[in-house]
Design a protein around this motif. Sequence first.
Motif, PDB file in Angstrom:
ATOM      1  N   ALA A 148       0.851  -1.190   0.000  1.00 29.78           N
ATOM      2  CA  ALA A 148       0.000   0.000   0.000  1.00 29.78           C
ATOM      3  C   ALA A 148       0.890   1.244   0.000  1.00 29.78           C
ATOM      4  CB  ALA A 148      -0.890  -0.015   1.233  1.00 29.78           C
ATOM      5  N   PRO A 149       0.323   2.409  -0.256  1.00 29.76           N
ATOM      6  CA  PRO A 149       1.123   3.629  -0.094  1.00 29.76           C
ATOM      7  C   PRO A 149       1.528   3.803   1.359  1.00 29.76           C
ATOM      8  CG  PRO A 149      -1.192   4.164  -0.478  1.00 29.76           C
ATOM      9  CD  PRO A 149      -1.044   2.702  -0.707  1.00 29.76           C
ATOM     10  N   LEU A 150       2.786   4.200   1.560  1.00 30.01           N
ATOM     11  CA  LEU A 150       3.295   4.381   2.917  1.00 30.01           C
ATOM     12  C   LEU A 150       3.082   5.833   3.308  1.00 30.01           C
ATOM     13  CD1 LEU A 150       6.631   2.882   4.260  1.00 30.01           C
ATOM     14  CD2 LEU A 150       5.730   5.076   5.057  1.00 30.01           C
ATOM     15  N   ILE A 151       2.151   6.040   4.234  1.00 29.49           N
ATOM     16  CA  ILE A 151       1.752   7.399   4.626  1.00 29.49           C
ATOM     17  C   ILE A 151       2.014   7.568   6.120  1.00 29.49           C
ATOM     18  CG2 ILE A 151      -0.126   9.068   4.676  1.00 29.49           C
ATOM     19  CD1 ILE A 151      -1.449   7.421   2.415  1.00 29.49           C
ATOM     20  N   ASN A 152       2.994   8.380   6.445  1.00 28.07           N
ATOM     21  CA  ASN A 152       3.332   8.617   7.848  1.00 28.07           C
ATOM     22  C   ASN A 152       2.269   9.470   8.526  1.00 28.07           C
ATOM     23  OD1 ASN A 152       5.834   7.235   7.860  1.00 28.07           O
ATOM     24  ND2 ASN A 152       6.878   9.016   6.994  1.00 28.07           N
ATOM     25  N   ASP A 153       1.870   9.040   9.710  1.00 29.97           N
ATOM     26  CA  ASP A 153       0.950   9.819  10.520  1.00 29.97           C
ATOM     27  C   ASP A 153       1.616  11.154  10.885  1.00 29.97           C
ATOM     28  OD1 ASP A 153      -1.520   9.822  12.438  1.00 29.97           O
ATOM     29  OD2 ASP A 153       0.191  10.351  13.716  1.00 29.97           O
ATOM     30  N   ILE A 154       0.891  12.237  10.742  1.00 26.44           N
ATOM     31  CA  ILE A 154       1.464  13.568  10.958  1.00 26.44           C
ATOM     32  C   ILE A 154       1.982  13.722  12.385  1.00 26.44           C
ATOM     33  CG2 ILE A 154       1.041  16.052  10.899  1.00 26.44           C
ATOM     34  CD1 ILE A 154       0.951  14.717   8.154  1.00 26.44           C
ATOM     35  N   GLN A 155       1.166  13.316  13.352  1.00 27.66           N
ATOM     36  CA  GLN A 155       1.565  13.467  14.751  1.00 27.66           C
ATOM     37  C   GLN A 155       2.774  12.583  15.073  1.00 27.66           C
ATOM     38  OE1 GLN A 155      -1.733  12.921  17.423  1.00 27.66           O
ATOM     39  NE2 GLN A 155      -0.684  13.836  19.171  1.00 27.66           N
ATOM     40  N   ALA A 156       2.763  11.362  14.539  1.00 27.80           N
ATOM     41  CA  ALA A 156       3.881  10.454  14.779  1.00 27.80           C
ATOM     42  C   ALA A 156       5.167  10.992  14.149  1.00 27.80           C
ATOM     43  CB  ALA A 156       3.547   9.076  14.229  1.00 27.80           C
ATOM     44  N   ALA A 157       5.059  11.537  12.942  1.00 26.69           N
ATOM     45  CA  ALA A 157       6.240  12.088  12.281  1.00 26.69           C
ATOM     46  C   ALA A 157       6.802  13.276  13.057  1.00 26.69           C
ATOM     47  CB  ALA A 157       5.894  12.499  10.858  1.00 26.69           C
ATOM     48  N   ASN A 158       5.927  14.129  13.550  1.00 28.15           N
ATOM     49  CA  ASN A 158       6.397  15.269  14.341  1.00 28.15           C
ATOM     50  C   ASN A 158       7.055  14.813  15.640  1.00 28.15           C
ATOM     51  OD1 ASN A 158       5.597  17.240  12.501  1.00 28.15           O
ATOM     52  ND2 ASN A 158       3.527  17.348  13.331  1.00 28.15           N
ATOM     53  N   HIS A 159       6.514  13.727  16.221  1.00 24.25           N
ATOM     54  CA  HIS A 159       7.141  13.164  17.417  1.00 24.25           C
ATOM     55  C   HIS A 159       8.524  12.615  17.069  1.00 24.25           C
ATOM     56  CE1 HIS A 159       7.346  11.356  21.391  1.00 24.25           C
ATOM     57  NE2 HIS A 159       7.663  10.194  20.836  1.00 24.25           N
ATOM     58  N   ALA A 160       8.632  11.943  15.937  1.00 21.52           N
ATOM     59  CA  ALA A 160       9.918  11.401  15.505  1.00 21.52           C
ATOM     60  C   ALA A 160      10.934  12.509  15.277  1.00 21.52           C
ATOM     61  CB  ALA A 160       9.737  10.576  14.233  1.00 21.52           C
ATOM     62  N   ILE A 161      10.475  13.632  14.754  1.00 21.54           N
ATOM     63  CA  ILE A 161      11.373  14.765  14.535  1.00 21.54           C
ATOM     64  C   ILE A 161      11.948  15.254  15.864  1.00 21.54           C
ATOM     65  CG2 ILE A 161      11.448  17.198  13.823  1.00 21.54           C
ATOM     66  CD1 ILE A 161       9.313  16.389  11.662  1.00 21.54           C
ATOM     67  N   ARG A 162      11.088  15.326  16.886  1.00 23.28           N
ATOM     68  CA  ARG A 162      11.574  15.764  18.203  1.00 23.28           C
ATOM     69  C   ARG A 162      12.562  14.763  18.787  1.00 23.28           C
ATOM     70  NH1 ARG A 162       6.064  17.274  18.472  1.00 23.28           N
ATOM     71  NH2 ARG A 162       5.504  15.348  19.581  1.00 23.28           N
ATOM     72  N   VAL A 163      12.244  13.489  18.687  1.00 29.02           N
ATOM     73  CA  VAL A 163      13.142  12.451  19.223  1.00 29.02           C
ATOM     74  C   VAL A 163      14.467  12.459  18.457  1.00 29.02           C
ATOM     75  CG1 VAL A 163      13.459   9.973  19.532  1.00 29.02           C
ATOM     76  CG2 VAL A 163      11.233  11.010  20.023  1.00 29.02           C
ATOM     77  N   ALA A 164      14.385  12.538  17.132  1.00 26.54           N
ATOM     78  CA  ALA A 164      15.597  12.550  16.317  1.00 26.54           C
ATOM     79  C   ALA A 164      16.468  13.763  16.619  1.00 26.54           C
ATOM     80  CB  ALA A 164      15.218  12.531  14.836  1.00 26.54           C
ATOM     81  N   SER A 165      15.834  14.886  16.903  1.00 29.20           N
ATOM     82  CA  SER A 165      16.580  16.103  17.226  1.00 29.20           C
ATOM     83  C   SER A 165      17.426  15.920  18.477  1.00 29.20           C
ATOM     84  CB  SER A 165      15.621  17.274  17.410  1.00 29.20           C
ATOM     85  OG  SER A 165      14.913  17.540  16.218  1.00 29.20           O
ATOM     86  N   ASP A 166      16.912  15.183  19.446  1.00 28.14           N
ATOM     87  CA  ASP A 166      17.666  14.920  20.668  1.00 28.14           C
ATOM     88  C   ASP A 166      18.874  14.028  20.412  1.00 28.14           C
ATOM     89  OD1 ASP A 166      15.908  16.429  22.157  1.00 28.14           O
ATOM     90  OD2 ASP A 166      14.685  14.713  22.787  1.00 28.14           O
ATOM     91  N   ILE A 167      18.825  13.263  19.315  1.00 31.34           N
ATOM     92  CA  ILE A 167      19.909  12.322  19.018  1.00 31.34           C
ATOM     93  C   ILE A 167      20.981  12.966  18.139  1.00 31.34           C
ATOM     94  CG2 ILE A 167      20.480  10.125  17.882  1.00 31.34           C
ATOM     95  CD1 ILE A 167      17.627   9.190  18.614  1.00 31.34           C
ATOM     96  N   VAL A 168      20.570  13.637  17.058  1.00 36.69           N
ATOM     97  CA  VAL A 168      21.545  14.163  16.092  1.00 36.69           C
ATOM     98  C   VAL A 168      21.503  15.677  15.955  1.00 36.69           C
ATOM     99  CG1 VAL A 168      21.581  12.028  14.744  1.00 36.69           C
ATOM    100  CG2 VAL A 168      19.939  13.836  14.146  1.00 36.69           C
ATOM    101  N   GLY A 169      20.566  16.325  16.655  1.00 34.07           N
ATOM    102  CA  GLY A 169      20.428  17.777  16.521  1.00 34.07           C
ATOM    103  C   GLY A 169      19.446  18.125  15.422  1.00 34.07           C
TER     104      GLY A 169
END
Length: 395
Positions: A300-321
Amino acid sequence: MTINQQQIHQEVTDIYDYIIALRRHFHRHPEPSLKEFETIQRIKEEVEEIGVPYINVGETGILATLEGGKGSGKTILLRADIDALPLPDETGKPYASVNPGFNHACGHDGHTASLLGALKILKEHQDEFAGTIQFAFQPAEEIGAGARQFVRGGYIDGIDHVFGIHLQSGTQVGKIVATPGPSNASCDIFKIKVFGKSGHVSRPDLGRDALVSAAAIVTELQTIVAREVRPTDEVVVGIGVLRAGTNYNIIANEAEIEGTVRTFSHEVRAQVLDAVERIAKNVSDAHRTTIEFSNYDAAAPLINDIQAANHAIRVASDIVGIENVITDSPKSMGADDFADYLAVAPGVYCFIGTQSSEETAYGHHHEKFDIDEKGLAIATELHISYALSYLKEPF
């Protein structure tokens, strides 16, 4: 005490050699889709050594379950695909494939090693979180047959959230990609068999030419993108195979077309597939031939949940800036069956950069594909941090 980011980073550093050793073992011993027997056996040995229960999924998949010691809560699924490709390994590295004709040329060896590293660390902190973390070691991503074993088998019916990663040789090591919304296209693989009537080419009126009919079908299918979908909808209708005929002077009584449809929308996907079948039938009728249409739903098309993606951005920022988090990566027409999990529960699929030199810049599915293994530490840390932060503050 709840583990913090600095501790996670240090613990990943402490087991870095373990993760690399696993990745190189899997790279040496690649196995194709649905035949990952030695791979899953090694994974089981590691999971048993870590001390986490699991169940078998199909012949070559497992689902491990880690229940938090602080009681009930949400359930998150972390996934790693484990299959390799039917491709020679031309890296020339000491850990190159010892199975001729097979190669981990898409990074699934690294996915598997990273998730095992995450499981090892999370087990040590089992008493520090509420809820449940499940770990899917999934076969057959490359042929779109693995995720459906977990989904259609009902193994993940109780999942609240899903998370996955893919290594990416086109992105610099030290960077993480987390893009809200559509990320990867769907993949449908269709076949159209055309049936006519043989005859001598000097008397075309006595035959029904399946070759001419098939050629007309291929041509008319190109009008779908040009005339049946909105210009703003990104769609591919590609034909890769047209087989017909046995001799220069015989009217072909059979022809076979193979192609693919790629879209970023469930609705557009259905519309285009309907159009492919309709056009094939109508054109075939016009040529006095008949068709059989079949389609394989690979992803199927892979569609990231908006809220989950924004959460991932915050978590990733803590790891790599935050400066190393890519949030607007272009969509890819390449498919991934992680989309099947996203059809069951909200979540996000992130990409981890692994390029640092010419050696690690080869594209996926290339004979010389390799990675900068520092990306595996980032992948492991992201698995751990995303899971724990979600369970602590679910959304």
